[in-house]
Design a protein around this motif. Structure first.
Motif, PDB file in Angstrom:
ATOM      1  N   GLY B  43       0.878  -1.331   0.010  1.00 36.92           N
ATOM      2  CA  GLY B  43      -0.382  -0.370   0.222  1.00 36.92           C
ATOM      3  C   GLY B  43       0.764   1.368   0.004  1.00 36.92           C
ATOM      4  O   GLY B  43       0.699   1.970  -0.189  1.00 36.92           O
ATOM      5  N   ILE B  44       1.794   1.339   1.150  1.00 43.45           N
ATOM      6  CA  ILE B  44       2.877   2.543   0.691  1.00 43.45           C
ATOM      7  C   ILE B  44       3.258   3.085  -0.387  1.00 43.45           C
ATOM      8  O   ILE B  44       3.546   3.717  -1.468  1.00 43.45           O
ATOM      9  CB  ILE B  44       3.676   1.786   1.828  1.00 43.45           C
ATOM     10  CG1 ILE B  44       2.993   1.810   3.496  1.00 43.45           C
ATOM     11  CG2 ILE B  44       4.572   3.656   2.124  1.00 43.45           C
ATOM     12  CD1 ILE B  44       3.828   2.146   4.781  1.00 43.45           C
ATOM     13  N   VAL B  45       3.935   1.362  -0.947  1.00 40.83           N
ATOM     14  CA  VAL B  45       4.745   1.918  -2.113  1.00 40.83           C
ATOM     15  C   VAL B  45       3.666   2.038  -3.066  1.00 40.83           C
ATOM     16  O   VAL B  45       4.547   3.387  -4.284  1.00 40.83           O
ATOM     17  CB  VAL B  45       5.504   0.478  -2.307  1.00 40.83           C
ATOM     18  CG1 VAL B  45       6.662   0.510  -4.039  1.00 40.83           C
ATOM     19  CG2 VAL B  45       6.780   0.447  -1.692  1.00 40.83           C
ATOM     20  N   GLY B  46       2.880   1.736  -4.124  1.00 47.57           N
ATOM     21  CA  GLY B  46       1.595   2.067  -4.155  1.00 47.57           C
ATOM     22  C   GLY B  46       1.436   3.558  -4.177  1.00 47.57           C
ATOM     23  O   GLY B  46       1.265   3.915  -5.468  1.00 47.57           O
ATOM     24  N   ALA B  47       1.347   4.415  -3.185  1.00 49.33           N
ATOM     25  CA  ALA B  47       0.861   5.182  -2.931  1.00 49.33           C
ATOM     26  C   ALA B  47       2.116   6.118  -3.283  1.00 49.33           C
ATOM     27  O   ALA B  47       1.300   7.037  -3.265  1.00 49.33           O
ATOM     28  CB  ALA B  47       0.450   5.696  -1.206  1.00 49.33           C
ATOM     29  N   VAL B  48       2.758   6.008  -2.856  1.00 52.49           N
ATOM     30  CA  VAL B  48       3.966   7.204  -3.357  1.00 52.49           C
ATOM     31  C   VAL B  48       4.166   6.401  -4.210  1.00 52.49           C
ATOM     32  O   VAL B  48       4.438   7.903  -5.383  1.00 52.49           O
ATOM     33  CB  VAL B  48       4.980   6.206  -2.641  1.00 52.49           C
ATOM     34  CG1 VAL B  48       6.229   6.822  -2.907  1.00 52.49           C
ATOM     35  CG2 VAL B  48       5.441   6.321  -0.696  1.00 52.49           C
ATOM     36  N   VAL B  49       4.412   5.202  -5.742  1.00 46.51           N
ATOM     37  CA  VAL B  49       4.494   5.554  -6.817  1.00 46.51           C
ATOM     38  C   VAL B  49       2.925   6.789  -7.699  1.00 46.51           C
ATOM     39  O   VAL B  49       3.632   7.608  -8.649  1.00 46.51           O
ATOM     40  CB  VAL B  49       4.100   4.489  -7.006  1.00 46.51           C
ATOM     41  CG1 VAL B  49       4.294   4.205  -8.826  1.00 46.51           C
ATOM     42  CG2 VAL B  49       5.603   3.654  -6.955  1.00 46.51           C
ATOM     43  N   ALA B  50       1.676   6.875  -6.938  1.00 47.97           N
ATOM     44  CA  ALA B  50       0.851   7.265  -8.103  1.00 47.97           C
ATOM     45  C   ALA B  50       0.960   8.872  -7.044  1.00 47.97           C
ATOM     46  O   ALA B  50       0.162   9.301  -7.842  1.00 47.97           O
ATOM     47  CB  ALA B  50      -0.960   6.741  -7.201  1.00 47.97           C
ATOM     48  N   LEU B  51       1.831   9.241  -5.829  1.00 49.59           N
ATOM     49  CA  LEU B  51       1.925  10.491  -5.406  1.00 49.59           C
ATOM     50  C   LEU B  51       1.746  11.255  -6.884  1.00 49.59           C
ATOM     51  O   LEU B  51       0.973  13.002  -6.815  1.00 49.59           O
ATOM     52  CB  LEU B  51       3.162  11.010  -4.560  1.00 49.59           C
ATOM     53  CG  LEU B  51       2.703  10.847  -3.317  1.00 49.59           C
ATOM     54  CD1 LEU B  51       4.447  11.244  -2.269  1.00 49.59           C
ATOM     55  CD2 LEU B  51       1.396  11.994  -2.942  1.00 49.59           C
TER      56      LEU B  51
END
Lengths: 248, 224
Positions: B43-51
């Motif tokens: 979730g964290i990595v996905g969110a950072v990528v989508a920022l």
């Protein structure tokens, strides 16, 4: 509710009759003084000045394409004259509200000497300049370097800000070691506040005359006219001077 | 068109090609990991990528300027390595654009990997294919439309980048003055004719890219 609505409407009508709002487009270099002047203006007249800051060239394009600004405080005297000629501004209203001064500035307290010798000596990788095609302070900086005979040698080191505010940001973050900015941006208590700077002598560049003008959308608007006369008053003049501008 | 305009077009294409290549190389493992992992970090990595999808470019530009400047951690690091500072350089623009276009490349590839499911990879494993072999001869060919979408979108999005370049580029001819910034310049200087040439060109280019994407890769339409 049925009774309060007309009452509220009457109240709004009464308020708006007394206090008018004026939409002002302000050249980026005049941000600091204009915030002070707008607050004084609101206090003294009851009118509200709603401020937008940006580059004069962008404001020209926006005004020519129907932007709702009523007054323009430009960074030059050419744009207001052009707007009048093209019918976007009211003839007879342009006047010089401030004459800008140019500073070569760095956050490094040792980099810039009091005579601008650093331009010849070098020792920096980037010099920030506002886009000389669009920004008067950028054009003035270029003029200074040309007169000193260093324009060609410094050209590869130039980085351009799209307006004087961004140019200041390049220097203040240290990304560029030094740059030509407006005196008004770095002045504190009557002198260059932080770092080191060279207040460029007036004979090295043409005076940066900054004109204000009432735009077509501000014609006959009470608050627009009031703001223009307020700018000519002593209180505004004092603020303008305290930010290092000269007066006409 | 003047030579300044042509050199801006060339620089823009160079930037977009470099960024797209880097993103395919570094984005693919990220997309693979995101598609396959059961880690709570997903979730964290996905969110950072989508920022970058939701952040204004001014936020990225401002932070990159501060972080890559002489007082920022990356700035100190690159200076210690003798590389100098990244703002106002082409490599600086490349790094900024990689962040900015990251989700546009990672997400389509990740979606394509996820769409494959476990079954083809399990079959490959029963046929004694190593995970490395299965990745290259099963997953990548099956995810080809995702790679195509990612590459095209990453390229086009980098060409269309403006805010970040404006904030960290410094508008230097042949180094950081890309087409979008030059258009802005022309408009600021009231050179509307030149602005029209470049701006019209950008509209035509973007339309053709998307037309190509939709025509030759119809399966990916829904993912956009």
């Amino acid at each position: 509710m049925k009774r309060t609505l007309p009452l509220l409407l009457a109240l709004f009508a009464a308020l708006s009759a007394r206090a008018d709002e004026v939409q002002v487009a302000v050249a980026a270099n005049f941000t600091g003084p204009m915030q002070v002047i707008a607050a004084l203006f609101e206090r003294d007249t009851g009118h509200k000045a709603s401020l937008a800051f940006g580059s004069t060239g962008k404001f020209y394009a926006q005004i020519a394409n129907g932007a709702p600004f009523q007054v323009l405080l430009a960074a030059d005297d050419e744009t207001p004259a052009k707007l009048v000629k093209e019918g976007y501004a009211v003839a007879g209203t342009p006047f010089t509200y401030a004459i800008g001064k140019l500073v070569l500035w760095s956050t490094d307290p040792k980099l810039v000497d009091g005579k601008g010798e650093v331009l010849k000596k070098g020792g920096f990788k980037h010099l920030a300049l506002a886009n000389p095609k669009a920004a008067p302070y950028g054009a003035a900086g270029l003029q200074v370097m040309t007169k000193l005979g260093v324009a060609e040698s410094i050209k590869p080191l130039l980085v351009q800000g799209e307006n004087i505010a961004q140019t200041h940001q390049f220097v203040s973050t240290g990304a560029a070691e030094l740059g030509f900015v407006a005196y008004s941006q770095v002045i504190k208590n009557g002198q260059i506040g932080a770092g080191s700077g060279w207040l460029v002598p007036g004979n090295l560049y043409d005076p940066i005359r900054q004109d204000a003008v009432i735009l077509a959308k501000g014609k006959d608007k009470v608050a627009a006219v009031a703001l223009m006369s307020y700018l000519k008053g002593d209180k505004a003049k004092e603020v303008i001077k305290s930010f290092g501008y000269e007066l006409h | 068109m003047e030579s300044a305009d042509l050199s801006a077009v060339w620089l823009t294409l160079k930037l977009a090609t470099t960024v797209t290549t880097l993103l395919l190389v570094f984005g693919t493992p990220i997309a693979w990991w995101l598609a396959r992992t059961r880690s709570p970090l997903k979730g964290i990595v996905g969110a950072v990528v989508a920022l970058p999808l939701v952040l204004p470019p001014t936020v990225l530009g401002f932070y990159l300027l501060v972080v890559m400047g002489p007082h920022g951690p990356i700035g100190r690091f690159t200076e210690a390595l003798g590389l100098g500072l990244l703002p106002f350089t082409f490599p600086g623009l490349v790094i900024a654009s990689v962040f900015y276009s990251l989700p546009f490349v990672v997400q389509p590839i990740q979606n394509a990997f996820e769409a494959i499911g476990d079954r083809p990879l399990e079959v490959a494993a029963t046929l004694r294919a190593s995970p490395w072999d299965a990745f290259w001869s099963v997953a990548v060919p099956l995810a080809r439309p995702g790679f195509l979408s990612g590459a095209i979108l990453g390229f086009a999005h980098t060409v269309g980048e403006f805010g970040i370049v404006l904030m960290i580029g410094g508008n230097i001819p042949d180094k950081t003055r890309v087409v979008s910034v030059l258009i802005y310049d022309h408009v600021e200087a009231l050179e509307y004719t030149q602005a029209h040439w470049l701006a019209g060109g950008m509209v035509a280019f973007s339309f053709l890219v998307l037309l190509g994407l939709y025509t030759f890769n119809p399966a990916r339409q829904k993912a956009l």
